[in-house]
Design a protein around this motif. Structure first.
Motif, PDB file in Angstrom:
ATOM      1  N   THR A   1       0.794  -1.045  -0.085  1.00 26.19           N
ATOM      2  CA  THR A   1      -0.024   0.044  -0.536  1.00 26.19           C
ATOM      3  C   THR A   1       0.499   1.297   0.123  1.00 26.19           C
ATOM      4  O   THR A   1       2.415   0.959   1.089  1.00 26.19           O
ATOM      5  CB  THR A   1      -0.583   0.012   1.298  1.00 26.19           C
ATOM      6  OG1 THR A   1      -0.182  -0.095   2.030  1.00 26.19           O
ATOM      7  CG2 THR A   1      -1.910  -1.208   1.065  1.00 26.19           C
ATOM      8  N   CYS A   2       0.562   2.430  -0.439  1.00 29.36           N
ATOM      9  CA  CYS A   2       1.232   3.270  -1.004  1.00 29.36           C
ATOM     10  C   CYS A   2       1.380   4.445   0.071  1.00 29.36           C
ATOM     11  O   CYS A   2      -0.220   4.597   1.002  1.00 29.36           O
ATOM     12  CB  CYS A   2       0.764   4.049  -1.835  1.00 29.36           C
ATOM     13  SG  CYS A   2       1.803   5.998  -1.816  1.00 29.36           S
TER      14      CYS A   2
ATOM     15  N   CYS B   1      -1.450   7.836  -0.287  1.00 27.58           N
ATOM     16  CA  CYS B   1      -2.593   7.596  -0.668  1.00 27.58           C
ATOM     17  C   CYS B   1      -3.749   6.466  -0.538  1.00 27.58           C
ATOM     18  O   CYS B   1      -4.779   5.859  -0.335  1.00 27.58           O
ATOM     19  CB  CYS B   1      -3.169   8.499  -1.872  1.00 27.58           C
ATOM     20  SG  CYS B   1      -2.348   6.526  -2.869  1.00 27.58           S
TER      21      CYS B   1
ATOM     22  N   ALA C   1      -3.191   3.256  -2.148  1.00 21.54           N
ATOM     23  CA  ALA C   1      -3.889   2.786  -3.125  1.00 21.54           C
ATOM     24  C   ALA C   1      -2.570   1.357  -3.070  1.00 21.54           C
ATOM     25  O   ALA C   1      -1.382   1.966  -2.639  1.00 21.54           O
ATOM     26  CB  ALA C   1      -3.969   3.364  -4.488  1.00 21.54           C
TER      27      ALA C   1
ATOM     28  N   ARG D   1       0.254  -0.668  -5.202  1.00 21.30           N
ATOM     29  CA  ARG D   1       0.928   0.121  -5.813  1.00 21.30           C
ATOM     30  C   ARG D   1       2.217  -1.385  -5.854  1.00 21.30           C
ATOM     31  O   ARG D   1       2.407  -2.115  -4.679  1.00 21.30           O
ATOM     32  CB  ARG D   1       1.514   0.492  -5.390  1.00 21.30           C
ATOM     33  CG  ARG D   1       2.254   1.534  -4.316  1.00 21.30           C
ATOM     34  CD  ARG D   1       3.114   2.416  -3.659  1.00 21.30           C
ATOM     35  NE  ARG D   1       3.617   2.506  -3.053  1.00 21.30           N
ATOM     36  CZ  ARG D   1       5.640   2.128  -2.893  1.00 21.30           C
ATOM     37  NH1 ARG D   1       6.102   1.733  -3.958  1.00 21.30           N
ATOM     38  NH2 ARG D   1       6.176   2.446  -1.844  1.00 21.30           N
TER      39      ARG D   1
ATOM     40  N   CYS E   1       3.916   5.024  -7.084  1.00 19.80           N
ATOM     41  CA  CYS E   1       2.577   5.152  -6.892  1.00 19.80           C
ATOM     42  C   CYS E   1       1.580   4.921  -8.497  1.00 19.80           C
ATOM     43  O   CYS E   1       1.909   6.679  -8.872  1.00 19.80           O
ATOM     44  CB  CYS E   1       1.759   5.795  -5.488  1.00 19.80           C
ATOM     45  SG  CYS E   1       0.295   5.413  -5.423  1.00 19.80           S
TER      46      CYS E   1
ATOM     47  N   ASN F   1      -1.015   6.084  -8.681  1.00 22.94           N
ATOM     48  CA  ASN F   1      -1.903   6.613  -8.353  1.00 22.94           C
ATOM     49  C   ASN F   1      -2.277   8.118  -7.861  1.00 22.94           C
ATOM     50  O   ASN F   1      -2.226   8.993  -8.536  1.00 22.94           O
ATOM     51  CB  ASN F   1      -3.235   6.621  -7.210  1.00 22.94           C
ATOM     52  CG  ASN F   1      -3.980   6.627  -6.741  1.00 22.94           C
ATOM     53  OD1 ASN F   1      -4.829   7.387  -7.450  1.00 22.94           O
ATOM     54  ND2 ASN F   1      -4.994   7.239  -5.763  1.00 22.94           N
ATOM     55  N   CYS F   2      -0.811   8.638  -7.272  1.00 21.89           N
ATOM     56  CA  CYS F   2      -0.328   9.728  -6.264  1.00 21.89           C
ATOM     57  C   CYS F   2       0.725  10.173  -6.915  1.00 21.89           C
ATOM     58  O   CYS F   2       1.287  11.680  -7.141  1.00 21.89           O
ATOM     59  CB  CYS F   2      -0.096  10.028  -5.319  1.00 21.89           C
ATOM     60  SG  CYS F   2       0.732   8.664  -4.603  1.00 21.89           S
TER      61      CYS F   2
ATOM     62  N   GLU G   1       2.321   8.920 -12.670  1.00 18.76           N
ATOM     63  CA  GLU G   1       0.821   9.115 -12.195  1.00 18.76           C
ATOM     64  C   GLU G   1      -0.395   8.991 -13.427  1.00 18.76           C
ATOM     65  O   GLU G   1       0.350   9.383 -14.741  1.00 18.76           O
ATOM     66  CB  GLU G   1       0.218  11.106 -12.331  1.00 18.76           C
ATOM     67  CG  GLU G   1       0.672  11.211 -10.650  1.00 18.76           C
ATOM     68  CD  GLU G   1       0.395  12.512 -10.783  1.00 18.76           C
ATOM     69  OE1 GLU G   1      -0.373  12.828 -10.954  1.00 18.76           O
ATOM     70  OE2 GLU G   1       0.800  13.335  -9.490  1.00 18.76           O
ATOM     71  N   ARG G   2      -1.137   7.675 -13.423  1.00 17.86           N
ATOM     72  CA  ARG G   2      -2.586   7.450 -14.093  1.00 17.86           C
ATOM     73  C   ARG G   2      -2.803   9.139 -15.123  1.00 17.86           C
ATOM     74  O   ARG G   2      -3.538   9.639 -14.176  1.00 17.86           O
ATOM     75  CB  ARG G   2      -3.141   6.764 -13.459  1.00 17.86           C
ATOM     76  CG  ARG G   2      -2.524   5.875 -13.779  1.00 17.86           C
ATOM     77  CD  ARG G   2      -3.928   4.283 -13.138  1.00 17.86           C
ATOM     78  NE  ARG G   2      -3.301   3.390 -12.298  1.00 17.86           N
ATOM     79  CZ  ARG G   2      -3.784   2.753 -11.422  1.00 17.86           C
ATOM     80  NH1 ARG G   2      -5.477   3.057 -11.264  1.00 17.86           N
ATOM     81  NH2 ARG G   2      -3.386   0.753 -11.437  1.00 17.86           N
TER      82      ARG G   2
ATOM     83  N   HIS H   1      -7.980   9.540 -17.083  1.00 18.11           N
ATOM     84  CA  HIS H   1      -8.959   9.504 -15.946  1.00 18.11           C
ATOM     85  C   HIS H   1      -8.840  10.797 -15.651  1.00 18.11           C
ATOM     86  O   HIS H   1     -10.073  11.387 -15.211  1.00 18.11           O
ATOM     87  CB  HIS H   1      -9.539   8.834 -14.295  1.00 18.11           C
ATOM     88  CG  HIS H   1      -9.916   6.961 -15.275  1.00 18.11           C
ATOM     89  ND1 HIS H   1     -10.588   6.845 -15.418  1.00 18.11           N
ATOM     90  CD2 HIS H   1      -8.490   6.168 -14.407  1.00 18.11           C
ATOM     91  CE1 HIS H   1     -11.163   5.583 -15.068  1.00 18.11           C
ATOM     92  NE2 HIS H   1      -8.972   5.652 -14.699  1.00 18.11           N
ATOM     93  N   ARG H   2      -8.207  11.310 -16.153  1.00 22.58           N
ATOM     94  CA  ARG H   2      -7.905  12.728 -16.382  1.00 22.58           C
ATOM     95  C   ARG H   2      -8.909  13.395 -17.061  1.00 22.58           C
ATOM     96  O   ARG H   2      -8.684  13.390 -18.286  1.00 22.58           O
ATOM     97  CB  ARG H   2      -6.304  13.406 -16.271  1.00 22.58           C
ATOM     98  CG  ARG H   2      -5.578  12.973 -15.206  1.00 22.58           C
ATOM     99  CD  ARG H   2      -5.657  13.367 -13.619  1.00 22.58           C
ATOM    100  NE  ARG H   2      -4.388  13.745 -12.695  1.00 22.58           N
ATOM    101  CZ  ARG H   2      -4.295  13.370 -12.286  1.00 22.58           C
ATOM    102  NH1 ARG H   2      -3.373  14.562 -12.657  1.00 22.58           N
ATOM    103  NH2 ARG H   2      -3.520  12.817 -10.859  1.00 22.58           N
TER     104      ARG H   2
END
Length: 64
Positions: free
Chosen positions: A29-30, A33, A35, A37, A43, A45-46, A58-59, A62-63
């Motif tokens: 887990t991060c 955040c 999440a 990983r 990570c 996610n962040c 970062e992903r 979804h932005r």
């Protein structure tokens, strides 16, 4: 060079190949955040790793 004298049977071949299994991916887990990983990877996610921020990690799917 050594050469086999006999054909290897199906059961011997398959029992030897039965040990070639894929290992599941290890996840942690991060700390920032929480999440999931992969260890030793930034990570997704962040985008942080070892207290530093990496914008490339970062992903962006979804932005807007």
């Amino acid at each position: 060079m050594a050469v086999p004298k006999r054909k290897t049977s199906r059961s011997n071949t398959r029992s030897r190949r039965a040990n070639w299994k894929a290992a599941p991916t290890a996840l942690t887990t991060c700390p920032r955040c929480s999440a999931p990983r992969q260890p030793h990877v930034a990570c997704p996610n962040c985008g942080t790793y070892n207290g530093r921020h990496y914008a490339e990690a970062e992903r962006t799917e979804h932005r807007a």
